[in-house]
Scaffold this motif. Sequence first.
Motif, PDB file in Angstrom:
ATOM      1  N   ASN A 458     -13.806   0.663  -5.391  1.00 53.77           N
ATOM      2  CA  ASN A 458     -12.821   1.591  -5.914  1.00 53.77           C
ATOM      3  C   ASN A 458     -12.618   1.378  -7.407  1.00 53.77           C
ATOM      4  OD1 ASN A 458     -10.883   3.617  -5.844  1.00 53.77           O
ATOM      5  ND2 ASN A 458      -9.833   2.774  -4.061  1.00 53.77           N
ATOM      6  N   LYS A 459     -11.952   2.318  -8.039  1.00 52.72           N
ATOM      7  CA  LYS A 459     -11.607   2.169  -9.451  1.00 52.72           C
ATOM      8  C   LYS A 459     -10.110   1.906  -9.576  1.00 52.72           C
ATOM      9  CE  LYS A 459     -11.249   7.193  -9.958  1.00 52.72           C
ATOM     10  NZ  LYS A 459     -11.764   8.398 -10.668  1.00 52.72           N
ATOM     11  N   GLU A 460      -9.699   1.482 -10.722  1.00 51.17           N
ATOM     12  CA  GLU A 460      -8.298   1.150 -10.972  1.00 51.17           C
ATOM     13  C   GLU A 460      -7.390   2.326 -10.620  1.00 51.17           C
ATOM     14  OE1 GLU A 460      -5.558  -0.097 -14.826  1.00 51.17           O
ATOM     15  OE2 GLU A 460      -7.719  -0.525 -14.818  1.00 51.17           O
ATOM     16  N   LEU A 461      -6.256   2.043 -10.043  1.00 52.25           N
ATOM     17  CA  LEU A 461      -5.311   3.074  -9.621  1.00 52.25           C
ATOM     18  C   LEU A 461      -4.790   3.860 -10.823  1.00 52.25           C
ATOM     19  CD1 LEU A 461      -3.651   4.218  -7.165  1.00 52.25           C
ATOM     20  CD2 LEU A 461      -1.868   2.569  -7.774  1.00 52.25           C
ATOM     21  N   GLY A 462      -4.765   5.172 -10.697  1.00 48.46           N
ATOM     22  CA  GLY A 462      -4.228   6.020 -11.754  1.00 48.46           C
ATOM     23  C   GLY A 462      -2.722   6.151 -11.662  1.00 48.46           C
ATOM     24  N   GLU A 463      -2.176   7.065 -12.441  1.00 46.72           N
ATOM     25  CA  GLU A 463      -0.722   7.240 -12.482  1.00 46.72           C
ATOM     26  C   GLU A 463      -0.203   8.062 -11.316  1.00 46.72           C
ATOM     27  OE1 GLU A 463       1.310   5.674 -14.431  1.00 46.72           O
ATOM     28  OE2 GLU A 463      -0.356   4.719 -15.496  1.00 46.72           O
ATOM     29  N   LYS A 464      -1.086   8.829 -10.665  1.00 46.27           N
ATOM     30  CA  LYS A 464      -0.642   9.608  -9.521  1.00 46.27           C
ATOM     31  C   LYS A 464      -1.768   9.752  -8.504  1.00 46.27           C
ATOM     32  CE  LYS A 464      -1.567  14.224 -11.501  1.00 46.27           C
ATOM     33  NZ  LYS A 464      -0.936  15.524 -11.825  1.00 46.27           N
ATOM     34  N   ILE A 465      -1.383  10.052  -7.285  1.00 46.50           N
ATOM     35  CA  ILE A 465      -2.334  10.347  -6.220  1.00 46.50           C
ATOM     36  C   ILE A 465      -2.141  11.805  -5.836  1.00 46.50           C
ATOM     37  CG2 ILE A 465      -2.982   9.889  -3.824  1.00 46.50           C
ATOM     38  CD1 ILE A 465      -2.048   7.034  -4.173  1.00 46.50           C
ATOM     39  N   ASP A 592       3.764   9.082 -10.424  1.00 41.55           N
ATOM     40  CA  ASP A 592       4.237   7.745 -10.815  1.00 41.55           C
ATOM     41  C   ASP A 592       4.002   6.706  -9.719  1.00 41.55           C
ATOM     42  OD1 ASP A 592       5.207   8.810 -13.260  1.00 41.55           O
ATOM     43  OD2 ASP A 592       7.024   9.489 -12.237  1.00 41.55           O
ATOM     44  N   ILE A 593       2.819   6.732  -9.128  1.00 41.98           N
ATOM     45  CA  ILE A 593       2.538   5.853  -7.997  1.00 41.98           C
ATOM     46  C   ILE A 593       2.574   4.384  -8.394  1.00 41.98           C
ATOM     47  CG2 ILE A 593       0.045   6.118  -8.301  1.00 41.98           C
ATOM     48  CD1 ILE A 593       1.947   5.510  -4.975  1.00 41.98           C
ATOM     49  N   LYS A 594       2.114   4.055  -9.592  1.00 43.64           N
ATOM     50  CA  LYS A 594       2.124   2.652 -10.009  1.00 43.64           C
ATOM     51  C   LYS A 594       3.537   2.098 -10.040  1.00 43.64           C
ATOM     52  CE  LYS A 594      -2.093   2.128 -12.761  1.00 43.64           C
ATOM     53  NZ  LYS A 594      -2.628   1.811 -14.103  1.00 43.64           N
ATOM     54  N   GLU A 595       4.441   2.858 -10.609  1.00 42.32           N
ATOM     55  CA  GLU A 595       5.838   2.414 -10.672  1.00 42.32           C
ATOM     56  C   GLU A 595       6.449   2.357  -9.285  1.00 42.32           C
ATOM     57  OE1 GLU A 595      10.096   3.821 -12.704  1.00 42.32           O
ATOM     58  OE2 GLU A 595       8.222   4.818 -13.249  1.00 42.32           O
ATOM     59  N   ALA A 596       6.075   3.323  -8.445  1.00 43.83           N
ATOM     60  CA  ALA A 596       6.640   3.391  -7.093  1.00 43.83           C
ATOM     61  C   ALA A 596       6.256   2.189  -6.240  1.00 43.83           C
ATOM     62  CB  ALA A 596       6.194   4.676  -6.407  1.00 43.83           C
ATOM     63  N   LEU A 597       5.080   1.607  -6.509  1.00 43.84           N
ATOM     64  CA  LEU A 597       4.636   0.467  -5.711  1.00 43.84           C
ATOM     65  C   LEU A 597       5.654  -0.660  -5.734  1.00 43.84           C
ATOM     66  CD1 LEU A 597       0.835   0.232  -6.664  1.00 43.84           C
ATOM     67  CD2 LEU A 597       1.816   1.182  -4.567  1.00 43.84           C
ATOM     68  N   THR A 598       6.282  -0.879  -6.852  1.00 47.99           N
ATOM     69  CA  THR A 598       7.258  -1.963  -6.980  1.00 47.99           C
ATOM     70  C   THR A 598       8.633  -1.570  -6.461  1.00 47.99           C
ATOM     71  OG1 THR A 598       7.790  -1.282  -9.245  1.00 47.99           O
ATOM     72  CG2 THR A 598       6.053  -2.912  -8.970  1.00 47.99           C
ATOM     73  N   LYS A 599       8.891  -0.270  -6.346  1.00 49.77           N
ATOM     74  CA  LYS A 599      10.202   0.200  -5.874  1.00 49.77           C
ATOM     75  C   LYS A 599      10.296   0.238  -4.354  1.00 49.77           C
ATOM     76  CE  LYS A 599      11.455   3.011  -9.902  1.00 49.77           C
ATOM     77  NZ  LYS A 599      11.780   4.385 -10.378  1.00 49.77           N
ATOM     78  N   GLY A 600       9.172   0.335  -3.694  1.00 50.23           N
ATOM     79  CA  GLY A 600       9.174   0.314  -2.236  1.00 50.23           C
ATOM     80  C   GLY A 600       9.258   1.670  -1.572  1.00 50.23           C
ATOM     81  N   GLU A 623      -0.306  -7.916  -3.198  1.00 51.13           N
ATOM     82  CA  GLU A 623      -0.963  -6.709  -2.695  1.00 51.13           C
ATOM     83  C   GLU A 623      -0.817  -5.558  -3.684  1.00 51.13           C
ATOM     84  OE1 GLU A 623      -0.632  -7.342   2.154  1.00 51.13           O
ATOM     85  OE2 GLU A 623       1.043  -6.448   1.059  1.00 51.13           O
ATOM     86  N   ILE A 624       0.314  -5.488  -4.364  1.00 50.41           N
ATOM     87  CA  ILE A 624       0.515  -4.454  -5.391  1.00 50.41           C
ATOM     88  C   ILE A 624      -0.509  -4.619  -6.511  1.00 50.41           C
ATOM     89  CG2 ILE A 624       2.090  -3.672  -7.212  1.00 50.41           C
ATOM     90  CD1 ILE A 624       4.405  -4.266  -5.248  1.00 50.41           C
ATOM     91  N   GLN A 625      -0.726  -5.851  -6.931  1.00 53.68           N
ATOM     92  CA  GLN A 625      -1.702  -6.106  -7.990  1.00 53.68           C
ATOM     93  C   GLN A 625      -3.113  -5.733  -7.524  1.00 53.68           C
ATOM     94  OE1 GLN A 625      -0.747  -6.834 -11.077  1.00 53.68           O
ATOM     95  NE2 GLN A 625       1.342  -6.744 -10.253  1.00 53.68           N
ATOM     96  N   VAL A 626      -3.407  -6.005  -6.242  1.00 56.94           N
ATOM     97  CA  VAL A 626      -4.708  -5.652  -5.687  1.00 56.94           C
ATOM     98  C   VAL A 626      -4.894  -4.138  -5.690  1.00 56.94           C
ATOM     99  CG1 VAL A 626      -6.089  -5.627  -3.555  1.00 56.94           C
ATOM    100  CG2 VAL A 626      -4.966  -7.741  -4.296  1.00 56.94           C
ATOM    101  N   ILE A 627      -3.879  -3.416  -5.227  1.00 54.34           N
ATOM    102  CA  ILE A 627      -3.942  -1.955  -5.204  1.00 54.34           C
ATOM    103  C   ILE A 627      -4.126  -1.398  -6.619  1.00 54.34           C
ATOM    104  CG2 ILE A 627      -2.546   0.130  -4.850  1.00 54.34           C
ATOM    105  CD1 ILE A 627      -3.615  -0.769  -2.238  1.00 54.34           C
ATOM    106  N   LYS A 628      -3.366  -1.904  -7.560  1.00 49.81           N
ATOM    107  CA  LYS A 628      -3.462  -1.419  -8.943  1.00 49.81           C
ATOM    108  C   LYS A 628      -4.856  -1.651  -9.517  1.00 49.81           C
ATOM    109  CE  LYS A 628       1.391  -1.742 -10.433  1.00 49.81           C
ATOM    110  NZ  LYS A 628       2.336  -2.428 -11.356  1.00 49.81           N
ATOM    111  N   ALA A 629      -5.474  -2.772  -9.132  1.00 45.36           N
ATOM    112  CA  ALA A 629      -6.808  -3.096  -9.651  1.00 45.36           C
ATOM    113  C   ALA A 629      -7.908  -2.264  -9.002  1.00 45.36           C
ATOM    114  CB  ALA A 629      -7.091  -4.579  -9.436  1.00 45.36           C
ATOM    115  N   GLY A 630      -7.555  -1.576  -7.894  1.00 46.80           N
ATOM    116  CA  GLY A 630      -8.567  -0.805  -7.179  1.00 46.80           C
ATOM    117  C   GLY A 630      -9.285  -1.607  -6.119  1.00 46.80           C
TER     118      GLY A 630
END
Length: 640
Positions: A458-465, A592-600, A623-630
């Motif tokens: 995978n590639k690094e997570l973008g700002e939205k899905i 804003d998926i990246k920000e949402a990951l930390t908000k729950g 796991e958040i860091q893993v998702i962000k890294a892709g």
Amino acid sequence: MGNNLVEKILSSHIVEGQLRKGSYIGIKIDETLTQDSTGTMAYLQLEAMGIDKVKTKRSVAFIDHNMLQQGFENADDHEFIKTVASKHGVYFSKPGNGVCHQVFLERFAVPGETLIGSDSHTPTAGAVGMLAMGAGGLDVALAMAGGAYYINVPKVCKVNVIGNFKHMVTGKDVILEVLRRLTVKGGVSRIFEYGGEGIKNLSVPQRATITNMGAELGATTSIFPSDERTLEFFKAQGRQQDWFEFKADEDAVYDEEITIDLNTLEPLAAMPHSPDNVKKVNEIGKIKVDQVAIGSCTNSSYEDLMKVAKILKGKKVHPDVSLVIAPGSRQVMEMIARNGALADIISSGARILENGCGPCIGMGQAPGTNGVSLRTFNRNFYGRSGTLSAKVYLVSPETAAVSAIKGVLTDPRELKMDLSVNMPERFIIDDSMILKPAEDGTKVEVKRGPNIKPFPINKELGEKIEGKILIKVEDNITTDHIMPSNSKLLPFRSNIPYLSQFCFNTVDTEFPKRAKSLGGGLIIAGENYGQGSSREHAALAPLYLGVRGVIAKSFARIHKANLINNGIVPLEFKNEADYNKVDLLDELVIDDIKEALTKGSVKVKNISKNSEFEVLIDLTEKEIQVIKAGGRLNYVKSLS
């Protein structure tokens, strides 16, 4: 306050975090196992990490799944695993040596140690007091590389076993009863620890049946103490030096407790198409049987097959029944061959299969159209047998053998005979088919066949899905639904581009074409999404097809981990009723998926219906860091 078995092992292996219920911890892994269906991908991932030699006490690669060699693909994969294992310090169990879980129990399992395997039935080794867990191939590769294995500290449920078995009732009936009570979701976030006076009546093979099929509860694992019955088994295997007494403290505390009274159990069967669809055999009635299959990592021990041989001796398989038997290991096969039991089985009209997984994973012996198949296996998911119209029942070896003679499902208690088995003081010990790794791995050339393709990253997570709903599925979708496993597809386990063409094939044959034409998108699912096998192909194939996220009512543990490992975002409906408000091809946007990951939690916009709903994000900081890294491989590389 004393400690239970689980607490003792976790506390002695924890390397990150604190041992509190529900907290996220990293533990040191002593041993790993792989098999050839998942192993090729695991070793490709190990190579990608640039590790010269594995860091575990011992790692073992088994060949037991892809045994039919209709083309070059399986043989090439076997040669790849053999050479890459030798190069990197991994033991190699050759084709024909047996099913990974049976052989591991016989030759490698050690009380008090930790094991993860790229197979969901790895908990089998819990029969001798090992904390053994199924995991995705990448997690196993990381453990071989010396990394920790991360879990949420589960609840520990004590299964208090009392009483003794009645005639023709077995360990298989114990686990079927637990499944009947708790269902395939009842073990989520739990480890089942067996204890009580009644366990002295359970041999190690019977305990192994129970811990093996405990995987169907959705449990993290199951475990028995190491006691005098365990010592008997280790002595017979010539491994008494690996045994020590390992039991819970007298004042150990448990989160939950259930009681199984062996005196009250009767022969049980799991009806189609779920291991928890359990009824008494005599309640189901004398349905006509077309096929009986005895074996698998659940019920292929010496003890099991000796009982089957006693039932079949001097009798013939019913003319309308096909009976196939697969011993669990070469040791078992040789033992029953030398003592005459194999001759009794063959004389009855049974067919003998290789010492491997065989029909349990759809590798041959698919039933006929609308056929009724009794199997001593652990899963009867829709389509897993290779025949979509088949009706598969899960039963004990005793029920299977008696029914094969009668031609109809039969309560084995109708057969009045002594089935006691005198276990040998010493098994035949011959480890010549377990190859030690090379002393100097640099001199080993790894052989790669043309069917082995690079795995998708995978590639690094973008700002939205954003994307359309590619498929909407019901509750209890298994990894067999997502990425089918059969004799036609198993040879392509190392070829994700080809394999992806069959993703969700038993549910929606148009899914792969739809996913490609739309450039990927999202999956909508019900409860317990991804239950069953640990195969990470159920995440890799959707990743290859462009799946960016899965929104489900809930996830099975291993599959959720596999999604995270590959950078696919797992999301859960906050309000389950919202599941009914979305449809195939609805266009969804998550900003804003990246920000949402930390908000729950985060809002999902349904552009097609001009509406929105909220989903929960249950991820740890790592796991958040893993998702962000892709994905985890990208994450690991970013740390170096």
